[in-house]
Design a protein around this motif. Structure first.
Motif, short mmCIF file in Angstrom:
data_model
loop_
_atom_site.label_atom_id
_atom_site.label_comp_id
_atom_site.label_asym_id
_atom_site.label_seq_id
_atom_site.Cartn_x
_atom_site.Cartn_y
_atom_site.Cartn_z
N GLN A 25 4.07 14.16 -6.41
CA GLN A 25 3.58 15.12 -5.71
C GLN A 25 3.66 15.75 -4.17
OE1 GLN A 25 3.67 17.73 -8.16
NE2 GLN A 25 4.42 16.15 -10.00
N GLN A 26 3.86 16.57 -3.40
CA GLN A 26 2.91 17.16 -1.70
C GLN A 26 1.84 16.98 -2.22
OE1 GLN A 26 5.59 19.68 -0.74
NE2 GLN A 26 8.05 18.81 -0.71
N ASN A 27 1.69 17.42 -2.26
CA ASN A 27 0.05 17.90 -2.14
C ASN A 27 -1.10 17.86 -3.22
OD1 ASN A 27 1.12 19.85 0.15
ND2 ASN A 27 1.50 20.70 -1.61
N ALA A 28 -1.09 16.10 -4.17
CA ALA A 28 -1.87 15.63 -4.19
C ALA A 28 -1.50 14.13 -4.48
CB ALA A 28 -2.25 16.61 -6.14
N PRO A 29 -2.75 13.36 -5.04
CA PRO A 29 -2.87 12.34 -4.25
C PRO A 29 -1.77 11.67 -6.83
CG PRO A 29 -4.89 12.33 -5.47
CD PRO A 29 -4.25 13.58 -5.61
N SER A 30 -0.74 11.12 -6.37
CA SER A 30 -0.13 10.14 -7.76
C SER A 30 -0.19 8.81 -7.64
CB SER A 30 0.99 10.43 -7.97
OG SER A 30 2.40 10.15 -6.70
N VAL A 31 -0.42 8.32 -9.13
CA VAL A 31 -0.12 6.71 -9.40
C VAL A 31 0.80 6.53 -8.77
CG1 VAL A 31 0.26 5.37 -11.05
CG2 VAL A 31 -1.31 7.33 -11.23
N GLN A 32 2.09 6.76 -8.94
CA GLN A 32 3.90 6.87 -8.12
C GLN A 32 3.69 6.11 -7.10
OE1 GLN A 32 7.35 8.83 -8.74
NE2 GLN A 32 8.10 7.41 -8.41
N ALA A 33 2.75 7.87 -5.97
CA ALA A 33 2.94 7.18 -4.87
C ALA A 33 1.68 6.25 -3.85
CB ALA A 33 2.10 8.68 -4.48
N THR A 34 1.20 5.87 -4.85
CA THR A 34 0.08 5.09 -4.82
C THR A 34 0.65 3.48 -4.65
OG1 THR A 34 -2.17 6.26 -5.09
CG2 THR A 34 -2.25 4.43 -4.82
N GLY A 86 -4.61 -6.78 -5.27
CA GLY A 86 -5.46 -7.30 -4.17
C GLY A 86 -5.78 -5.76 -3.87
N ARG A 87 -4.69 -4.84 -3.28
CA ARG A 87 -4.68 -3.58 -2.66
C ARG A 87 -4.97 -2.44 -2.95
NH1 ARG A 87 -2.44 -8.64 -1.26
NH2 ARG A 87 -2.16 -8.88 1.17
N LEU A 88 -4.38 -3.11 -4.62
CA LEU A 88 -4.98 -1.27 -5.00
C LEU A 88 -6.01 -0.77 -5.78
CD1 LEU A 88 -2.11 -1.66 -7.93
CD2 LEU A 88 -1.82 -0.31 -6.11
N PRO A 89 -6.52 0.34 -5.55
CA PRO A 89 -7.39 1.24 -6.18
C PRO A 89 -8.02 -0.12 -7.22
CG PRO A 89 -5.75 2.67 -6.37
CD PRO A 89 -5.33 1.22 -5.47
N SER A 90 -9.27 0.53 -7.62
CA SER A 90 -9.49 -0.17 -8.74
C SER A 90 -8.81 0.97 -10.10
CB SER A 90 -11.55 -0.19 -9.16
OG SER A 90 -11.84 1.16 -8.49
N SER A 91 -9.14 1.79 -9.81
CA SER A 91 -8.07 2.93 -11.14
C SER A 91 -6.90 2.17 -11.49
CB SER A 91 -8.24 3.83 -10.54
OG SER A 91 -7.62 4.64 -9.05
N ILE A 92 -6.31 1.81 -10.55
CA ILE A 92 -5.39 1.42 -11.16
C ILE A 92 -4.98 -0.70 -11.06
CG2 ILE A 92 -2.18 1.00 -10.61
CD1 ILE A 92 -2.91 3.64 -8.91
N HIS A 93 -4.85 -0.74 -12.29
CA HIS A 93 -4.21 -2.34 -12.75
C HIS A 93 -3.30 -3.14 -12.84
CE1 HIS A 93 -6.27 -6.56 -12.90
NE2 HIS A 93 -5.54 -6.02 -14.53
#
Length: 202
Positions: A25-34, A86-93
């Protein structure tokens, strides 16, 4: 000469609490963009775009989301999970990574999608269950009656009445393959498996 692309499939887990859902999304963090940001950092020559088997909404978690992307870099398929974790936030595995044929598609090759909903059916809310359950208690729910209602949905039906406005699908038919409901104390677990779900259906 451009490096040949290899298609990499990932199996992801993520805690959706901090995200607006899977889709960017343009104005909110998404799993895909991360995820795409990290992939692009590891494989700057690759397209960097990801495709998922299905989209999750704001706050929805995933235990086994399947995703693919095309890689132009030298990282072996089996090393992608470790490199990304090793680079993703702990909320994504990333649970696993493997190379698949170029014709394989995370969305179109999927044979089913499965959703689990956990209802905390107690008169008192519990702080430690709140992130993972839906607290509901006007009265004690009858899981047997719920199961009978869900069983009527098995098979192929037109589920248009359950579809949220704004869908681009040409029709509302899909096949409900399996339904399960179980109570353990105050926790009721409902699992639904279908060939595909309409927008906002569940």
């Amino acid at each position: 000469m451009e490096a040949p692309l290899r298609r990499i499939a990932l199996c992801l887990q993520y805690d959706g609490a901090a995200f607006c859902g899977w889709q960017r999304q343009q104005n909110a963090p998404s799993v895909q963009a991360t995820l795409e940001q990290v992939i692009s950092g590891l494989d700057p020559q690759g397209p960097g775009r990801t495709v998922a088997a299905g989209r999750t909404d704001t706050g929805v978690h995933a235990a086994g989301q399947v995703v693919h992307f095309d890689s132009a870099g030298p990282i072996p398929a089996g090393r992608w999970a470790k490199a990304l974790n090793g680079r993703l936030p702990s909320s994504i595995h990333v649970r696993a990574a493997t190379e698949v044929p170029a014709s394989w598609h995370a969305c179109f090759s999927a044979t089913y999608r499965r959703y689990r909903y956990t209802i905390h059916n107690s008169c008192s809310a519990t702080l430690f269950l709140a992130p993972w359950t839906w607290h509901r208690y006007q009265r004690r729910l009858d899981e047997a009656a719920m199961g009978r209602a869900l069983a009527a949905m098995l098979g192929e039906h037109d589920f248009s009445a359950f579809q949220r406005a704004g869908s681009s699908r040409a029709h509302g038919r899909t096949t409900m393959q399996e339904v399960q409901i179980d109570r353990q104390g105050d926790l009721i677990t409902v699992e639904l498996q279908a060939s595909g779900f309409l927008y906002g259906m569940v």
